[in-house]
Design a protein around this motif. Structure first.
Motif, PDB file in Angstrom:
ATOM      1  N   ARG A 282       4.380  -1.114   4.885  1.00 39.60           N
ATOM      2  CA  ARG A 282       4.026  -2.361   3.952  1.00 39.60           C
ATOM      3  C   ARG A 282       4.701  -2.400   2.785  1.00 39.60           C
ATOM      4  O   ARG A 282       5.489  -1.334   2.331  1.00 39.60           O
ATOM      5  CB  ARG A 282       2.393  -1.872   3.526  1.00 39.60           C
TER       6      ARG A 282
ATOM      7  N   ALA B 242       4.156  -3.039  -0.946  1.00 38.75           N
ATOM      8  CA  ALA B 242       3.131  -3.137  -1.972  1.00 38.75           C
ATOM      9  C   ALA B 242       3.379  -3.067  -3.468  1.00 38.75           C
ATOM     10  O   ALA B 242       3.329  -2.498  -4.416  1.00 38.75           O
ATOM     11  CB  ALA B 242       2.274  -1.572  -1.644  1.00 38.75           C
ATOM     12  N   PRO B 243       3.742  -4.459  -3.677  1.00 29.45           N
ATOM     13  CA  PRO B 243       3.857  -4.755  -5.119  1.00 29.45           C
ATOM     14  C   PRO B 243       2.714  -4.810  -6.084  1.00 29.45           C
ATOM     15  O   PRO B 243       1.838  -5.156  -5.552  1.00 29.45           O
ATOM     16  CB  PRO B 243       4.862  -5.908  -5.008  1.00 29.45           C
TER      17      PRO B 243
ATOM     18  N   GLU C 172      -1.036  -4.417  -5.217  1.00 27.34           N
ATOM     19  CA  GLU C 172      -1.745  -3.342  -5.937  1.00 27.34           C
ATOM     20  C   GLU C 172      -2.164  -4.049  -7.418  1.00 27.34           C
ATOM     21  O   GLU C 172      -1.071  -3.886  -8.221  1.00 27.34           O
ATOM     22  CB  GLU C 172      -0.599  -2.259  -5.729  1.00 27.34           C
TER      23      GLU C 172
ATOM     24  N   TYR D 185      -3.409   5.045  -9.182  1.00 31.05           N
ATOM     25  CA  TYR D 185      -2.417   4.630  -8.302  1.00 31.05           C
ATOM     26  C   TYR D 185      -2.389   5.493  -7.009  1.00 31.05           C
ATOM     27  O   TYR D 185      -2.393   5.180  -5.828  1.00 31.05           O
ATOM     28  CB  TYR D 185      -0.927   4.673  -9.253  1.00 31.05           C
TER      29      TYR D 185
ATOM     30  N   VAL E  47      -3.485   4.235  -3.295  1.00 26.03           N
ATOM     31  CA  VAL E  47      -2.268   4.187  -2.131  1.00 26.03           C
ATOM     32  C   VAL E  47      -2.718   5.060  -1.046  1.00 26.03           C
ATOM     33  O   VAL E  47      -2.517   4.692  -0.069  1.00 26.03           O
ATOM     34  CB  VAL E  47      -1.089   4.806  -2.986  1.00 26.03           C
TER      35      VAL E  47
ATOM     36  N   LEU F 102       9.810   7.461  -6.383  1.00 26.25           N
ATOM     37  CA  LEU F 102       8.505   7.824  -6.049  1.00 26.25           C
ATOM     38  C   LEU F 102       8.304   9.115  -5.443  1.00 26.25           C
ATOM     39  O   LEU F 102       7.369   9.462  -4.513  1.00 26.25           O
ATOM     40  CB  LEU F 102       7.643   6.742  -5.355  1.00 26.25           C
TER      41      LEU F 102
HETATM   42  N1  GLU Z   1       3.214  -0.558  -6.212  1.00 30.92           N
HETATM   43  C1  GLU Z   1       3.886   0.572  -6.092  1.00 30.92           C
HETATM   44  C2  GLU Z   1       5.273  -0.012  -6.735  1.00 30.92           C
HETATM   45  O1  GLU Z   1       5.001  -1.137  -7.385  1.00 30.92           O
HETATM   46  C3  GLU Z   1       4.400   0.998  -4.828  1.00 30.92           C
HETATM   47  C4  GLU Z   1       3.829   1.338  -3.890  1.00 30.92           C
HETATM   48  C5  GLU Z   1       4.076   2.709  -3.215  1.00 30.92           C
HETATM   49  O2  GLU Z   1       4.978   2.766  -2.482  1.00 30.92           O
HETATM   50  O3  GLU Z   1       3.313   3.647  -3.231  1.00 30.92           O
HETATM   51  O4  GLU Z   1       6.380   0.572  -7.335  1.00 30.92           O
END
Ligand code: GLU
Length: 283
Positions: free
Chosen positions: A10, A12-13, A44, A198, A202, A220
């Motif tokens: 996925r 996931a922005p 997200e 978050y 997730v 991350l």
């Molecule tokens: N939403 C997160 C972001 O914009 C990434 C999601 C994830 O990989 O956990 O950096």
């Protein structure tokens, strides 16, 4: 379960700004890693103050323009609050309410310490001031934290790890209980007024979407350890991880949403083609 199943990845922005070259790269990596399986999109948007509908629309438009295609319907985290509430309830045996503000945390950490304060993926490592408070004492302005030591004890493990396909193929990355406590600490499961965080969202959503390979930026990397312990506590499968490089500007700084000049749509307005964007990020 990961393994024999179809590969599912996925992108996931968060719709808090226009997608930039870093997002283009992340989306393209996710799509490549899905092949020949399924590529999904997840919005997200738990931070309602920062998310905007027009940015969500722009995400769909920019990704389609780049030539990406994803499964429908698209999951949006703002529709998933009941699932996060359930997960939070299941984590109740290992969680506690915390009323400390940033200033309290800084003061508590500064007392025994000289020099740099310990920082983890979410900022300062929480010193545990509220640990031991019971959930029945939770005030409306409290956050909920994971009691990491209690979680490790309940699981009967002294280390946590994951398999990363990009940094060292087939190698397990491992953090001991003490390294987790010292370097990450009691992370937030539910933020003030948000009902989740978050990390919790997730983990719940990657499982709900049956993601087998999580692709995300190296920034991350440490968060992935948090996600693995939450997966274990919630008895969810742990996917494979693929932490990819970050796209940086000419000064070597990681791109952020505020670097509006790097927005995909601005390149597009200047006449760039999807192939130009792919080439710019090294695809
Ligand atoms: N939403 C997160 C972001 O914009 C990434 C999601 C994830 O990989 O956990 O950096």
């Amino acid at each position: 379960m990961a393994g024999s199943a179809v590969r599912r990845t996925r992108f996931a922005p968060s719709p808090t700004g226009l997608l930039h070259l870093g997002h283009a790269y992340a989306a393209l990596v996710a799509e490549r890693e899905a092949s020949p399986g399924q590529f999904l999109l997840r919005i997200e948007d738990i931070d309602r103050d920062r998310c905007r509908a027009e940015y969500e629309t722009a995400i769909h438009e920019d990704l389609a323009w780049l030539g990406l295609d994803w499964q429908r319907p698209v999951m949006r985290q703002s529709d998933r609050m009941a699932a996060y509430r359930d997960a939070l309830a299941r984590l109740a045996p290992y969680s506690y309410p915390c009323r400390c503000r940033r200033g309290d945390i800084r003061a508590a950490l500064s007392a025994p310490q000289e020099g740099a304060l310990p920082a983890g993926p979410d900022g300062l490592v929480y010193p545990g001031t509220c640990r031991g408070r019971s959930l029945s004492e939770a005030g409306p302005d409290d956050v909920i934290r994971l009691d990491v030591a209690r979680a490790f004890d309940a699981l009967g493990i002294d280390r946590i790890g994951f398999r990363d396909g990009a940094i060292m193929p087939g190698h397990d990355h491992v953090l001991t209980r003490d390294q987790f406590l010292d370097g990450i600490g009691d992370v937030i499961l539910s933020r003030r007024g948000m009902g989740t965080s978050y990390h919790l969202a997730v983990v719940v959503d990657d499982a709900a979407q049956r993601i087998t390979v999580v692709t995300r930026g190296k920034d991350l990397f440490d968060s992935s350890y948090i996600h693995v312990i939450l997966q274990k506590l919630l008895q969810l499968p742990t996917p494979l991880y693929h932490h990819h490089r970050l796209i940086r500007d000419d000064a070597g700084k990681r791109l952020a949403k505020r670097d509006d000049a790097r927005a995909i749509r601005h390149y597009r307005e200047d006449g760039a083609t999807p192939q130009d964007i792919r080439r710019m990020v090294g695809f």
